[in-house]
Design a protein around this motif. Structure first.
Motif, PDB file in Angstrom:
ATOM      1  N   LEU A 241       0.825  -1.209   0.000  1.00 26.76           N
ATOM      2  CA  LEU A 241       0.000   0.000   0.000  1.00 26.76           C
ATOM      3  C   LEU A 241       0.858   1.259   0.000  1.00 26.76           C
ATOM      4  O   LEU A 241       0.561   2.237  -0.699  1.00 26.76           O
ATOM      5  CB  LEU A 241      -0.930  -0.017   1.211  1.00 26.76           C
ATOM      6  CG  LEU A 241      -2.009  -1.113   1.192  1.00 26.76           C
ATOM      7  CD1 LEU A 241      -2.710  -1.197   2.540  1.00 26.76           C
ATOM      8  CD2 LEU A 241      -3.022  -0.863   0.083  1.00 26.76           C
TER       9      LEU A 241
ATOM     10  N   THR B 283      -4.067 -10.535  -3.840  1.00 29.62           N
ATOM     11  CA  THR B 283      -4.359  -9.119  -3.594  1.00 29.62           C
ATOM     12  C   THR B 283      -3.753  -8.232  -4.678  1.00 29.62           C
ATOM     13  O   THR B 283      -2.612  -8.428  -5.094  1.00 29.62           O
ATOM     14  CB  THR B 283      -3.793  -8.692  -2.222  1.00 29.62           C
ATOM     15  OG1 THR B 283      -4.286  -9.567  -1.218  1.00 29.62           O
ATOM     16  CG2 THR B 283      -4.191  -7.261  -1.894  1.00 29.62           C
TER      17      THR B 283
ATOM     18  N   ASN C 283      -3.527  -3.952  -5.408  1.00 33.31           N
ATOM     19  CA  ASN C 283      -3.795  -2.593  -4.935  1.00 33.31           C
ATOM     20  C   ASN C 283      -3.600  -1.610  -6.085  1.00 33.31           C
ATOM     21  O   ASN C 283      -2.530  -1.574  -6.701  1.00 33.31           O
ATOM     22  CB  ASN C 283      -2.874  -2.246  -3.770  1.00 33.31           C
ATOM     23  CG  ASN C 283      -3.123  -3.138  -2.575  1.00 33.31           C
ATOM     24  OD1 ASN C 283      -4.263  -3.317  -2.156  1.00 33.31           O
ATOM     25  ND2 ASN C 283      -2.067  -3.721  -2.021  1.00 33.31           N
TER      26      ASN C 283
ATOM     27  N   HIS D 234      -8.460  -1.626  -3.137  1.00 29.94           N
ATOM     28  CA  HIS D 234      -7.814  -2.789  -2.519  1.00 29.94           C
ATOM     29  C   HIS D 234      -8.661  -4.028  -2.856  1.00 29.94           C
ATOM     30  O   HIS D 234      -9.694  -4.267  -2.246  1.00 29.94           O
ATOM     31  CB  HIS D 234      -7.723  -2.552  -1.006  1.00 29.94           C
ATOM     32  CG  HIS D 234      -7.279  -3.728  -0.208  1.00 29.94           C
ATOM     33  ND1 HIS D 234      -6.118  -4.407  -0.456  1.00 29.94           N
ATOM     34  CD2 HIS D 234      -7.869  -4.340   0.869  1.00 29.94           C
ATOM     35  CE1 HIS D 234      -5.996  -5.391   0.428  1.00 29.94           C
ATOM     36  NE2 HIS D 234      -7.051  -5.365   1.232  1.00 29.94           N
TER      37      HIS D 234
END
Length: 406
Positions: free
Chosen positions: A75, A110, A112, A127
């Motif tokens: 992030l 994941t 982002n 996200h």
């Protein structure tokens, strides 16, 4: 026939992948239905909450490279670079809502993605998470039963570890490069007259240490001032910067004006690998005659702030960057008068440039800030410029700044 209006909120909520929207402070702003189903929480329990307060990893994994460590790095990378980041398959345990303190072993895919405003700044992070726990069929500490699954898992973990090592290496290079940069730049002290200098590193580890400034007291009540920017970043740029700054500083002492100094620097730069396309602006200030003589090699123009608040950009002697021409040519110079109480501001592009924004917008922003502060002393004005012109999340390029009261 008109096109039907699309209900994007409904589309967002019906997407099969779980998507949460995070603020630059990594707090929840929103989440779709798929994400809330995976999280096992209602939206009201998430909005405004810091992601790692809402979902801490298992305390038993605190000593490992755990979920928050890896996700937090991703992030922050998105915030620093404004680029999408895909994480390798990772384990991130989740606390059971019905049994506080009990964590379930979970695996996630994941991605982002930054959401940018019109100025190119990150306003939200999309996200996206997909749970892949069912495909892992783990037993013991992350060891899948199925041989093919185990191979995929191990390769994903290897990629994750490589990514983490690269980020650590970039962080180390940033630290070394900044230390070298600090050693090569002159101390931030007044030189003959009231001056303030600043160096603001970029937020990204990859975008530091190409900028420099220099101030030199000369005979006959004159001062030479320069700001430059090397193409490239990190240790290599810091080394090239040191060579060019020293060469220009020396040339200033033995030449008659800024154009001659840049001519010498241009010839020297042709022998320095990595110096091509360097930009630099050089000015000689004659305090007795109250004139500024300047020459510009492809750099943003210096700004002259008059006591009445008007701003004049010194753009009448602009030439290409160092090494941009196949053969050396003499550079132009121009002169402008000033009154006592004026302020000269030299800077690098990190202060004014933004992605997907015309440079004239950045110059207008600089002029506006200067015009509101015609009486500020150099130190105060330098701090004001950095505070008002550098984005709150940090600039994507480093910034060198010189403010000189005339």
């Amino acid at each position: 026939m008109t096109d039907p209006e699309i209900d994007y909120r409904a589309v967002y909520n019906r997407l099969p992948a779980g998507i949460a929207l995070l603020t630059p402070e990594l707090c929840y702003a929103d989440a779709n239905e798929a994400y809330l189903l995976l999280a096992g929480r209602p939206l009201r329990d998430l909005v405004g909450k810091y992601i790692f307060d809402a979902f801490p990893d298992s305390p038993q994994r605190a000593h490992t490279v755990n979920g928050p460590t890896t996700l937090g790095a991703s992030l922050r990378h998105v915030l620093d670079t404004r680029e999408r980041d895909s994480l390798a398959l990772q384990r991130y345990d989740v606390e059971r809502p019905d049994r506080p303190g009990t964590y379930e072993e979970r695996y996630w895919s994941t991605i982002n993605t930054p959401i940018l405003d019109s100025a190119g700044e990150v306003v939200l992070i999309a996200h996206r998470v997909e749970e892949v726990t069912a495909f892992m069929q783990t037993k013991g500490e992350g060891a899948p039963n199925n041989r093919l699954q185990a191979e995929v898992y191990m390769r994903a973990r290897e990629l994750q570890e490589i990514n983490e090592r690269m980020r650590a290496a970039h962080a180390r290079e940033r630290e070394v490069a900044l230390t070298l940069q600090s050693a090569l730049l002159p101390a931030p002290r007044p030189v003959g007259h009231r001056a303030a200098v600043r160096y603001q590193p970029a937020v990204s580890a990859l975008n530091v240490c190409g900028d420099w400034y220099d101030l030199v007291d000369l005979p006959d009540d004159r001062t030479a001032v320069a700001v430059g920017d090397v193409v490239g970043h990190g240790l290599t740029a810091a080394c090239v910067m040191g060579q060019l700054r020293s060469a220009l500083s020396a040339a200033s002492r033995v030449t008659d004006g800024p154009a001659d100094a840049l001519n010498v620097l241009g010839l020297y730069a042709r022998s320095v690998e990595g110096a091509e396309s360097t930009t630099v602006v050089k000015a000689f200030i004659d305090w007795s005659g109250r004139t500024i003589t300047y020459s510009n090699a492809g750099h943003p123009p210096a700004a002259l702030l008059h006591p009445d608040g008007t701003v004049e950009f010194l753009d009448q002697a602009t030439d290409p960057p160092l090494g941009a021409r196949p053969h050396h040519q003499s550079r132009p110079q121009a002169s402008v008068g000033f009154t006592a109480g004026s302020t000269l501001v030299l800077y690098t592009d990190g202060l004014i440039e933004r992605r997907r924004e015309d440079i004239d917008v950045g110059l207008a922003r600089l002029a506006s800030t200067l015009s509101r502060n015609p009486r500020s002393d150099p130190d105060t004005l330098a701090d004001t410029l950095l505070a008002e012109l550098i984005p709150p999340t940090g600039a994507t390029d480093d910034t060198a700044l010189v403010v000189l009261r005339l």
